[in-house]
Design a protein around this motif. Structure first.
Motif, PDB file in Angstrom:
ATOM      1  N   GLN A 177       0.951  -1.247   0.042  1.00  0.00           N
ATOM      2  CA  GLN A 177      -0.002   0.040  -0.177  1.00  0.00           C
ATOM      3  C   GLN A 177       0.836   1.183  -0.058  1.00  0.00           C
ATOM      4  N   VAL A 180      -4.135   5.545  -2.166  1.00  0.00           N
ATOM      5  CA  VAL A 180      -5.503   6.448  -1.863  1.00  0.00           C
ATOM      6  C   VAL A 180      -5.387   7.437  -3.033  1.00  0.00           C
ATOM      7  N   ASN A 181      -4.215   8.087  -3.185  1.00  0.00           N
ATOM      8  CA  ASN A 181      -4.037   9.346  -4.343  1.00  0.00           C
ATOM      9  C   ASN A 181      -3.235   8.714  -5.462  1.00  0.00           C
ATOM     10  N   THR A 208      -7.768   1.706  -5.557  1.00  0.00           N
ATOM     11  CA  THR A 208      -7.567   3.239  -5.265  1.00  0.00           C
ATOM     12  C   THR A 208      -8.667   4.173  -5.055  1.00  0.00           C
ATOM     13  N   VAL A 209      -8.640   5.130  -4.269  1.00  0.00           N
ATOM     14  CA  VAL A 209      -9.643   5.929  -4.106  1.00  0.00           C
ATOM     15  C   VAL A 209      -9.634   7.278  -5.162  1.00  0.00           C
ATOM     16  N   THR A 249      -0.032   5.754   0.138  1.00  0.00           N
ATOM     17  CA  THR A 249      -1.038   6.874   0.201  1.00  0.00           C
ATOM     18  C   THR A 249      -1.091   7.841  -0.855  1.00  0.00           C
ATOM     19  N   SER A 264      -3.091  -1.501  -2.914  1.00  0.00           N
ATOM     20  CA  SER A 264      -3.873  -0.167  -2.946  1.00  0.00           C
ATOM     21  C   SER A 264      -3.100   1.115  -2.722  1.00  0.00           C
TER      22      SER A 264
END
Length: 279
Positions: free
Chosen positions: A176, A201-202, A257-258, A178, A199
């Motif tokens: 992961q 996030v950004n 991903t977010v 971020t 994964s």
């Protein structure tokens, strides 16, 4: 017990041919022009050779807080490390002093750098590491990229500000970041091992698979789009989600991903060349 040995055999077969060659350590100091106008840069490389972790143990590389990690598998029995140590300061003498104060240690299969006063300002260490192609890894960074290539095993990859790059890996892979993208390039006929889950996030996801491959793949984004070019009819492609069975299926491979889009592609299958008829 038979299943255990079968999984070991699959992992052994999953080690790509590229890992059988002896790659060169290529990490070098940047050109002097890389120095900022208000700061002086000093840089040096340090090479180490370490014993490979014993069976069942994990090699930990801790690059926190400043520095990235590149790990590649090779057919040797030892771990070869090149550490790029840099220091930035107002004067060249201060920059050299920063680098000189950095200590790199390798104890209990853990590689890390530190300074006597524990200050994190002005210095960084980047690692390039060759490991036996079947090695369990725990790679940690904060401000830096993590890249793993041609390695099979239990892989744990974590950074905060930097991309994750996974090339020809297999086994039990979890990672992961971020603030960083995800890049995946897989090879071989199928995933060998328990599976993959990575994964961000950004960041966007770029996932490339061989034309013929066997696995179950899942992809999800919250604020982005999913696109897929896959050689299978057993797939569900929605704006934010993808689920597909490739070949005969198999291990579950998951990416998410977010804030970012996801692209998953296989090249078109090519028809086998038929031999000319014998007259």
């Amino acid at each position: 017990m038979k299943l255990f040995f079968l999984q070991l055999g699959l992992l052994a077969g999953a080690i790509p041919a590229a890992a059988q060659q002896i790659p060169a350590l290529s990490l070098t100091c940047p050109a002097p022009a890389a120095s900022q106008a208000l700061q002086k840069l000093h840089c040096e490389t340090r090479d180490l050779t370490l014993p490979a972790p014993a069976a069942g143990n994990t090699l930990t590389i801790d690059a926190r807080a400043n520095g990235g990690i590149t790990v590649r598998g090779w057919n040797g029995t030892t771990v070869k490390v090149r550490a790029l140590v840099t220091g930035r300061a107002a004067t060249a003498a201060d920059a050299r002093a920063l680098v000189a104060a950095v200590r790199i240690t390798a104890q209990n299969s853990t590689l890390r750098a530190s300074r006597a006063n524990e200050s994190l300002d002005g210095w960084a260490v980047e690692y390039e590491v060759l490991v036996p192609a079947r090695t369990d890894l725990d790679l940690k960074a904060v401000n830096g990229a993590i890249k793993a290539e041609n390695v099979a095993g239990k892989l744990r990859l974590n950074t905060t500000n930097g991309p994750l790059v996974l090339l020809d890996v297999s086994g039990d892979v979890r990672g992961q970041t971020t603030n960083g993208s995800l890049t995946l390039r897989l090879s071989g006929p199928a995933w060998a091992g328990p599976g993959l889950e990575v994964s961000t996030v950004n960041g966007a996801v770029d996932w490339q698979l061989p034309a013929v491959y066997a696995a179950t793949i899942l992809a999800r984004t919250t604020h982005g789009k999913v696109s897929a070019e896959l050689n299978t009819k057993r797939k569900s492609v929605l704006p934010h989600n993808l689920a597909a069975t490739l070949g005969k299926g198999g291990a579950q491979l998951k990416v998410s991903t977010v804030h970012g889009s996801i692209s998953v592609k296989q090249p078109a299958e090519t028809a086998p060349v038929q031999p000319d008829p014998v007259e």
